[in-house]
Scaffold this motif. Structure first.
Motif, PDB file in Angstrom:
ATOM      1  N   MET A  12     -33.361   3.280   2.459  1.00 44.21           N
ATOM      2  CA  MET A  12     -34.100   2.960   1.030  1.00 44.21           C
ATOM      3  C   MET A  12     -34.171   1.878   0.121  1.00 44.21           C
ATOM      4  SD  MET A  12     -36.352   4.789   3.307  1.00 44.21           S
ATOM      5  CE  MET A  12     -37.880   5.064   1.983  1.00 44.21           C
ATOM      6  N   GLU A  13     -32.378   2.129  -0.126  1.00 46.24           N
ATOM      7  CA  GLU A  13     -31.856   1.722  -1.350  1.00 46.24           C
ATOM      8  C   GLU A  13     -31.620  -0.399  -1.070  1.00 46.24           C
ATOM      9  OE1 GLU A  13     -28.463   1.549  -4.073  1.00 46.24           O
ATOM     10  OE2 GLU A  13     -27.477   1.782  -1.766  1.00 46.24           O
ATOM     11  N   ARG A  14     -31.477  -0.551  -0.498  1.00 51.39           N
ATOM     12  CA  ARG A  14     -31.606  -1.805  -0.121  1.00 51.39           C
ATOM     13  C   ARG A  14     -32.965  -2.680   0.593  1.00 51.39           C
ATOM     14  NH1 ARG A  14     -27.807  -1.711   5.392  1.00 51.39           N
ATOM     15  NH2 ARG A  14     -25.262  -1.429   4.021  1.00 51.39           N
ATOM     16  N   LEU A  15     -33.797  -1.260   1.210  1.00 50.13           N
ATOM     17  CA  LEU A  15     -35.485  -1.957   0.655  1.00 50.13           C
ATOM     18  C   LEU A  15     -35.603  -1.381  -0.517  1.00 50.13           C
ATOM     19  CD1 LEU A  15     -37.503  -2.618   2.460  1.00 50.13           C
ATOM     20  CD2 LEU A  15     -38.244  -0.498   3.042  1.00 50.13           C
ATOM     21  N   TYR A  16     -35.438  -1.264  -1.291  1.00 46.85           N
ATOM     22  CA  TYR A  16     -35.713  -0.295  -2.758  1.00 46.85           C
ATOM     23  C   TYR A  16     -35.301  -2.573  -3.400  1.00 46.85           C
ATOM     24  CZ  TYR A  16     -36.542   0.683  -7.438  1.00 46.85           C
ATOM     25  OH  TYR A  16     -36.849   0.823  -8.876  1.00 46.85           O
ATOM     26  N   SER A  17     -34.296  -2.546  -3.313  1.00 48.68           N
ATOM     27  CA  SER A  17     -33.580  -4.242  -4.050  1.00 48.68           C
ATOM     28  C   SER A  17     -34.509  -5.283  -3.726  1.00 48.68           C
ATOM     29  CB  SER A  17     -32.320  -3.599  -3.875  1.00 48.68           C
ATOM     30  OG  SER A  17     -31.733  -4.046  -2.787  1.00 48.68           O
ATOM     31  N   LEU A  18     -34.363  -5.030  -2.351  1.00 49.58           N
ATOM     32  CA  LEU A  18     -35.329  -6.593  -2.075  1.00 49.58           C
ATOM     33  C   LEU A  18     -36.666  -6.894  -2.487  1.00 49.58           C
ATOM     34  CD1 LEU A  18     -33.757  -6.428   1.637  1.00 49.58           C
ATOM     35  CD2 LEU A  18     -33.558  -7.973  -0.094  1.00 49.58           C
ATOM     36  N   ALA A  19     -37.234  -5.281  -2.170  1.00 50.11           N
ATOM     37  CA  ALA A  19     -38.913  -5.145  -2.902  1.00 50.11           C
ATOM     38  C   ALA A  19     -39.463  -5.267  -3.853  1.00 50.11           C
ATOM     39  CB  ALA A  19     -39.281  -4.141  -2.080  1.00 50.11           C
ATOM     40  N   LYS A  20     -38.699  -4.419  -4.781  1.00 49.02           N
ATOM     41  CA  LYS A  20     -38.727  -4.388  -6.473  1.00 49.02           C
ATOM     42  C   LYS A  20     -39.480  -5.750  -7.125  1.00 49.02           C
ATOM     43  CE  LYS A  20     -36.888  -2.527 -10.893  1.00 49.02           C
ATOM     44  NZ  LYS A  20     -35.220  -1.841 -11.294  1.00 49.02           N
ATOM     45  N   PRO A  21     -38.421  -7.176  -7.148  1.00 52.21           N
ATOM     46  CA  PRO A  21     -38.900  -8.163  -7.621  1.00 52.21           C
ATOM     47  C   PRO A  21     -40.172  -8.559  -7.276  1.00 52.21           C
ATOM     48  CG  PRO A  21     -36.469  -8.089  -6.575  1.00 52.21           C
ATOM     49  CD  PRO A  21     -36.837  -7.043  -6.546  1.00 52.21           C
ATOM     50  N   LEU A  22     -40.076  -8.386  -5.750  1.00 49.36           N
ATOM     51  CA  LEU A  22     -41.549  -9.266  -5.847  1.00 49.36           C
ATOM     52  C   LEU A  22     -42.196  -8.273  -6.163  1.00 49.36           C
ATOM     53  CD1 LEU A  22     -42.672 -11.362  -3.494  1.00 49.36           C
ATOM     54  CD2 LEU A  22     -42.766  -9.480  -1.640  1.00 49.36           C
ATOM     55  N   THR A  23     -42.293  -7.284  -5.552  1.00 46.39           N
ATOM     56  CA  THR A  23     -43.831  -6.000  -5.604  1.00 46.39           C
ATOM     57  C   THR A  23     -43.718  -6.116  -7.630  1.00 46.39           C
ATOM     58  OG1 THR A  23     -43.130  -4.428  -4.379  1.00 46.39           O
ATOM     59  CG2 THR A  23     -44.184  -3.788  -5.678  1.00 46.39           C
ATOM     60  N   LEU A  24     -42.314  -6.004  -8.207  1.00 41.15           N
ATOM     61  CA  LEU A  24     -43.078  -5.859 -10.133  1.00 41.15           C
ATOM     62  C   LEU A  24     -43.498  -7.869 -10.310  1.00 41.15           C
ATOM     63  CD1 LEU A  24     -39.904  -4.708 -11.444  1.00 41.15           C
ATOM     64  CD2 LEU A  24     -42.448  -3.491 -10.853  1.00 41.15           C
ATOM     65  N   GLY A  25     -43.096  -8.571  -9.500  1.00 42.98           N
ATOM     66  CA  GLY A  25     -43.725 -10.025 -10.017  1.00 42.98           C
ATOM     67  C   GLY A  25     -44.974  -9.758  -9.499  1.00 42.98           C
ATOM     68  N   LEU A  26     -45.461  -9.230  -8.956  1.00 39.70           N
ATOM     69  CA  LEU A  26     -46.811  -9.699  -7.859  1.00 39.70           C
ATOM     70  C   LEU A  26     -47.990  -8.197  -9.011  1.00 39.70           C
ATOM     71  CD1 LEU A  26     -49.207 -10.472  -5.921  1.00 39.70           C
ATOM     72  CD2 LEU A  26     -48.288  -8.060  -4.479  1.00 39.70           C
ATOM     73  N   LEU A  27     -47.014  -7.192  -8.992  1.00 41.34           N
ATOM     74  CA  LEU A  27     -48.060  -6.273 -10.440  1.00 41.34           C
ATOM     75  C   LEU A  27     -48.462  -7.111 -11.888  1.00 41.34           C
ATOM     76  CD1 LEU A  27     -46.657  -3.271  -8.773  1.00 41.34           C
ATOM     77  CD2 LEU A  27     -48.814  -4.285  -8.230  1.00 41.34           C
ATOM     78  N   ARG A  28     -46.970  -8.064 -12.256  1.00 41.30           N
ATOM     79  CA  ARG A  28     -47.293  -8.408 -13.523  1.00 41.30           C
ATOM     80  C   ARG A  28     -48.442  -9.937 -13.544  1.00 41.30           C
ATOM     81  NH1 ARG A  28     -40.998  -8.199 -13.543  1.00 41.30           N
ATOM     82  NH2 ARG A  28     -40.749  -6.833 -14.775  1.00 41.30           N
ATOM     83  N   CYS A  29     -48.167 -10.474 -12.574  1.00 42.44           N
ATOM     84  CA  CYS A  29     -49.221 -10.913 -12.096  1.00 42.44           C
ATOM     85  C   CYS A  29     -50.671 -10.603 -12.046  1.00 42.44           C
ATOM     86  CB  CYS A  29     -49.006 -12.676 -10.783  1.00 42.44           C
ATOM     87  SG  CYS A  29     -47.835 -13.663 -10.951  1.00 42.44           S
ATOM     88  N   THR A  30     -51.232  -9.249 -11.590  1.00 41.55           N
ATOM     89  CA  THR A  30     -52.494  -9.180 -10.985  1.00 41.55           C
ATOM     90  C   THR A  30     -52.841  -8.374 -12.867  1.00 41.55           C
ATOM     91  OG1 THR A  30     -51.538  -8.025  -9.111  1.00 41.55           O
ATOM     92  CG2 THR A  30     -53.723  -7.158 -10.402  1.00 41.55           C
ATOM     93  N   SER A  31     -51.531  -7.735 -12.665  1.00 42.69           N
ATOM     94  CA  SER A  31     -52.213  -7.062 -14.641  1.00 42.69           C
ATOM     95  C   SER A  31     -52.485  -8.514 -15.878  1.00 42.69           C
ATOM     96  CB  SER A  31     -50.980  -7.116 -15.255  1.00 42.69           C
ATOM     97  OG  SER A  31     -50.664  -5.568 -14.298  1.00 42.69           O
ATOM     98  N   LYS A  32     -51.983  -9.334 -15.338  1.00 40.46           N
ATOM     99  CA  LYS A  32     -52.689 -10.480 -16.365  1.00 40.46           C
ATOM    100  C   LYS A  32     -53.368 -11.410 -16.045  1.00 40.46           C
ATOM    101  CE  LYS A  32     -47.801 -12.164 -17.954  1.00 40.46           C
ATOM    102  NZ  LYS A  32     -46.668 -13.680 -16.997  1.00 40.46           N
ATOM    103  N   LEU A  33     -54.187 -11.508 -14.425  1.00 40.38           N
ATOM    104  CA  LEU A  33     -55.410 -11.814 -14.022  1.00 40.38           C
ATOM    105  C   LEU A  33     -56.996 -11.289 -13.892  1.00 40.38           C
ATOM    106  CD1 LEU A  33     -54.123 -13.693 -10.936  1.00 40.38           C
ATOM    107  CD2 LEU A  33     -54.494 -14.462 -13.259  1.00 40.38           C
ATOM    108  N   PHE A  34     -55.998  -9.834 -13.756  1.00 38.79           N
ATOM    109  CA  PHE A  34     -56.526  -8.391 -14.272  1.00 38.79           C
ATOM    110  C   PHE A  34     -57.472  -7.520 -14.853  1.00 38.79           C
ATOM    111  CE2 PHE A  34     -57.196 -10.096  -9.646  1.00 38.79           C
ATOM    112  CZ  PHE A  34     -57.712 -10.749  -9.136  1.00 38.79           C
ATOM    113  N   GLY A  35     -55.688  -7.470 -16.132  1.00 30.99           N
ATOM    114  CA  GLY A  35     -56.071  -6.384 -16.734  1.00 30.99           C
ATOM    115  C   GLY A  35     -55.732  -5.199 -16.087  1.00 30.99           C
TER     116      GLY A  35
END
Length: 144
Positions: A12-35
């Motif tokens: 789960m730690e490995r999965l988290y470390s792999l998914a975290k940058p992608l997830t946070l990047g996607l959420l940052r983009c989503t927040s910028k586009l849609f507030g």
């Protein structure tokens, strides 16, 4: 499933470390586009995923990666920094004798993780009750 996640905390730690940058990047983009318009569906997705794997209580201040993938909010006393003095010799909870102590499980999970032994020793602040029910993913993405 909660105990499965603790037993497989290294994966789960490995999965988290792999998914975290992608997830946070996607959420940052989503927040910028849609507030904040997509906050409710994003929070619902987080709630369902984390409830299934970790029996998450959506405290808004997730520390799963620091607690061996065992959510400390499952503790009947909601203790965030280690077990209380009432853990039974067999590792069961004093309040709910049929439940394994959340912190007993946390130490077990942390021992399997690469950085778990150091992370579990970090003092966690009390949960801000105003954040209950909010997304810790969005909080991280927005650096709140």
């Amino acid at each position: 499933m909660r105990l499965w996640s603790v037993r497989h905390s290294r994966g789960m730690e490995r999965l988290y470390s792999l998914a975290k940058p992608l997830t946070l990047g996607l959420l940052r983009c989503t927040s910028k586009l849609f507030g904040t318009r997509l906050d409710r569906p994003i929070t619902a997705i987080e709630r369902h995923a984390k409830s299934f794997f970790f029996d998450c209580k959506m405290c808004g201040n997730c520390v799963l990666s620091s607690t061996g993938m065992s959510c400390p909010m499952n503790c009947p006393k909601t203790i965030r920094n280690g077990p209380c003095g009432g853990v039974r010799e067999n590792g069961m909870c004093e309040v709910k004798p049929d439940m394994r102590c959340v912190w007993h499980a946390a130490w077990d999970g942390a021992s399997r993780m690469r950085d778990g032994a150091a992370a579990i020793r970090e003092v966690q602040f009390a949960v801000d009750q105003r954040d209950k029910g909010t997304s810790s993913w969005l909080k991280l993405a927005r650096n709140d």
